[in-house]
Design a protein around this motif. Structure first.
Motif, PDB file in Angstrom:
ATOM      1  N   LEU A  57       0.829  -1.207   0.000  1.00  0.00           N
ATOM      2  CA  LEU A  57       0.000   0.000   0.000  1.00  0.00           C
ATOM      3  C   LEU A  57       0.856   1.248   0.000  1.00  0.00           C
ATOM      4  O   LEU A  57       0.559   2.222  -0.711  1.00  0.00           O
ATOM      5  N   ASP A  58       1.921   1.265   0.799  1.00  0.00           N
ATOM      6  CA  ASP A  58       2.771   2.457   0.855  1.00  0.00           C
ATOM      7  C   ASP A  58       3.437   2.727  -0.487  1.00  0.00           C
ATOM      8  O   ASP A  58       3.535   3.882  -0.919  1.00  0.00           O
ATOM      9  N   ALA A  59       3.870   1.649  -1.153  1.00  0.00           N
ATOM     10  CA  ALA A  59       4.498   1.838  -2.463  1.00  0.00           C
ATOM     11  C   ALA A  59       3.496   2.320  -3.497  1.00  0.00           C
ATOM     12  O   ALA A  59       3.817   3.122  -4.373  1.00  0.00           O
ATOM     13  N   GLY A  60       2.268   1.826  -3.406  1.00  0.00           N
ATOM     14  CA  GLY A  60       1.261   2.231  -4.381  1.00  0.00           C
ATOM     15  C   GLY A  60       0.805   3.656  -4.211  1.00  0.00           C
ATOM     16  O   GLY A  60       0.445   4.320  -5.185  1.00  0.00           O
ATOM     17  N   LEU A  61       0.826   4.158  -2.952  1.00  0.00           N
ATOM     18  CA  LEU A  61       0.356   5.513  -2.688  1.00  0.00           C
ATOM     19  C   LEU A  61       1.470   6.536  -2.617  1.00  0.00           C
ATOM     20  O   LEU A  61       1.225   7.694  -2.246  1.00  0.00           O
ATOM     21  N   ILE A  71      -7.562   2.673  -7.234  1.00  0.00           N
ATOM     22  CA  ILE A  71      -7.669   1.959  -5.964  1.00  0.00           C
ATOM     23  C   ILE A  71      -9.055   1.335  -5.914  1.00  0.00           C
ATOM     24  O   ILE A  71     -10.059   2.046  -5.843  1.00  0.00           O
ATOM     25  N   ASP A  72      -9.122   0.024  -5.958  1.00  0.00           N
ATOM     26  CA  ASP A  72     -10.388  -0.705  -6.015  1.00  0.00           C
ATOM     27  C   ASP A  72     -10.563  -1.474  -4.717  1.00  0.00           C
ATOM     28  O   ASP A  72      -9.766  -2.371  -4.398  1.00  0.00           O
ATOM     29  N   ILE A  73     -11.597  -1.118  -3.958  1.00  0.00           N
ATOM     30  CA  ILE A  73     -11.900  -1.767  -2.680  1.00  0.00           C
ATOM     31  C   ILE A  73     -13.242  -2.469  -2.809  1.00  0.00           C
ATOM     32  O   ILE A  73     -14.235  -1.863  -3.211  1.00  0.00           O
ATOM     33  N   ALA A  74     -13.267  -3.752  -2.451  1.00  0.00           N
ATOM     34  CA  ALA A  74     -14.500  -4.540  -2.456  1.00  0.00           C
ATOM     35  C   ALA A  74     -14.672  -5.150  -1.072  1.00  0.00           C
ATOM     36  O   ALA A  74     -13.779  -5.826  -0.571  1.00  0.00           O
ATOM     37  N   GLY A  75     -15.840  -4.900  -0.452  1.00  0.00           N
ATOM     38  CA  GLY A  75     -16.103  -5.405   0.885  1.00  0.00           C
ATOM     39  C   GLY A  75     -15.791  -4.359   1.936  1.00  0.00           C
ATOM     40  O   GLY A  75     -14.747  -3.686   1.882  1.00  0.00           O
ATOM     41  N   LEU A  76     -16.687  -4.218   2.916  1.00  0.00           N
ATOM     42  CA  LEU A  76     -16.558  -3.171   3.936  1.00  0.00           C
ATOM     43  C   LEU A  76     -16.295  -3.738   5.331  1.00  0.00           C
ATOM     44  O   LEU A  76     -16.513  -3.048   6.328  1.00  0.00           O
ATOM     45  N   ALA A  77     -15.826  -4.972   5.422  1.00  0.00           N
ATOM     46  CA  ALA A  77     -15.625  -5.581   6.740  1.00  0.00           C
ATOM     47  C   ALA A  77     -14.470  -4.917   7.496  1.00  0.00           C
ATOM     48  O   ALA A  77     -14.589  -4.600   8.685  1.00  0.00           O
ATOM     49  N   ASP A  78     -13.354  -4.679   6.834  1.00  0.00           N
ATOM     50  CA  ASP A  78     -12.184  -4.085   7.487  1.00  0.00           C
ATOM     51  C   ASP A  78     -12.301  -2.564   7.418  1.00  0.00           C
ATOM     52  O   ASP A  78     -11.624  -1.893   6.639  1.00  0.00           O
TER      53      ASP A  78
END
Length: 393
Positions: A57-61, A71-78
């Motif tokens: 994540l740090d390298a990507g941002l 940035i593709d996020i699927a699911g809201l559990a975390d």
């Protein structure tokens, strides 16, 4: 209206209600969703000549990297991980809270440094169910957050992998491609409703059943829920066409107009299906009324045929004294019984012939046009004078 739900013992599916902050809670409070799907994060960095999928994540941002970032996020559990990511992107607390409040109405909001778009993502087939999709367009990045891993973005991913024209140009064009894919995903859903509506219409015309009314009402309820999504979604897409929306260039705005046209087309299709579904109720009632009329006509014809027969039977059953020549002398006749039966049959045949002549039975509907080659009444075989109608001078 989410993709997950519970089924009652009666087989009726209930949509899961989105979690909301309690009344009086401070603005921006995040309420985690019970039973949310596990969180999956994918980072894709792209330039016109390069595509890479970051794992760290740090390298990507990291700032200063060339090209754009998806940035593709699927699911809201975390929710903790999602909040930390949103904080690094500089999102407003109200914007972060809207991500977790999955009952949002489609909308477009402009914040300081990014554009927040809320859309509803449908499932492929009926019954209609959807989930919330949040799309955030910032400087050099696009963030998409959805409730489940199932989405309609595979064609966009394939275009990114193939490196087609314009798809890797900017984050703004990628946002357009994602919105366009979501809008187009409504077409199969509406087509399935159109086929279902035509099937219901054919079934009603052929043989209306008792359960058809409930099916029509379910169809109307789902179309109404779909309208509650498409109407504000059309406004949300139209809001991106304003010139004060940041990170949307004139070139991207040209393509967004096509998305707006598709949104209007979807609304037109939906309104047509809603009007047809409304007419199905009247059609069903008319079909039932016609069937009842046919049944009553058959029963009336049968009863009418037996009226003169009953009169004859009652007349010959009065048993007058036969000593008088005027008191039914045919009662002592050798063929009186056959005479009464023949009279009853003759009356029935006369009634049937009368009904047929008037077109009440036998499918005869009034006068039919003359068959080809048959003689016409005198005067009808004359051609009209040239230059005018028959009889004109």
């Amino acid at each position: 209206m989410s993709s997950t739900g519970k089924t009652s013992p009666h087989g009726k599916r209930h949509r899961r209600r989105p979690s909301r902050a309690p009344a009086g809670a401070p603005p921006g409070r995040i309420v985690p969703q019970p039973g949310a799907a596990p969180t999956r994060l994918r980072l894709t960095r792209f330039t016109p000549d390069m595509l890479s999928h970051a794992v760290d994540l740090d390298a990507g941002l990291a700032k200063g990297l060339p090209g754009g970032l998806w940035i593709d996020i699927a699911g809201l559990a975390d929710h903790t991980r999602i909040e930390a990511l949103c904080s690094r992107l500089g999102l407003h607390p109200l914007s972060v809270a809207d991500i977790f409040n999955t009952g949002q109405r489609p909308k477009t909001e402009v914040y300081d440094g990014y554009v927040h778009v809320v859309l509803r993502q449908p499932h492929a087939v009926a019954p209609y169910e959807d989930e919330q999709l949040t799309l955030i367009l910032g400087e050099g990045f696009v963030l998409t957050v959805q409730e489940t891993p199932d989405d309609c973005f595979d064609p966009v991913r394939q275009r990114l992998e193939a490196g087609g024209p314009r798809i890797r140009d900017s984050a703004g064009y990628l946002a357009y491609a994602l919105i366009d894919a979501l809008i187009d995903s409504y077409y199969p859903l509406l087509e399935s409703y159109g086929e279902h509506t035509e099937d219901l219409e054919d079934r009603i015309l052929m043989a209306p059943a008792d359960g058809t009314v409930g099916e029509i009402h379910r169809l109307r309820r789902e179309l109404l829920a779909l309208r509650h999504t498409l109407w504000p979604q059309r406004e949300a897409v139209g809001a991106l066409l304003r010139h004060d929306v940041p990170f949307v260039t004139d070139a991207v705005r040209t393509y967004l107009r096509d998305c707006a046209d598709h949104s209007f087309q979807l609304m037109d299709m939906l309104e047509v299906y809603r009007e047809v579904a409304q007419g199905l109720v009247d059609l069903h009632l008319s079909s039932l009324s016609n069937r009842m009329n046919e049944v009553m006509k058959v029963l009336t014809v049968i009863a009418t045929i037996f009226i003169p027969m009953t009169f004859i039977a009652g007349l010959y059953g009065m048993n007058f004294d036969r000593a008088s020549p005027f008191n039914m002398p045919e009662l002592g006749w050798r063929y009186g019984y056959f005479f009464a039966l023949g009279l009853m049959g003759l009356s029935a045949a006369a009634m049937l012939a009368l009904f047929y002549r008037h077109g009440w039975i036998g499918g005869r509907k009034g006068a039919q046009p003359p068959a080809p080659g048959t003689a016409r009444p005198p005067g009808e075989d004359k051609a009209p004078p040239a230059g005018g109608r028959p009889g004109a001078k």
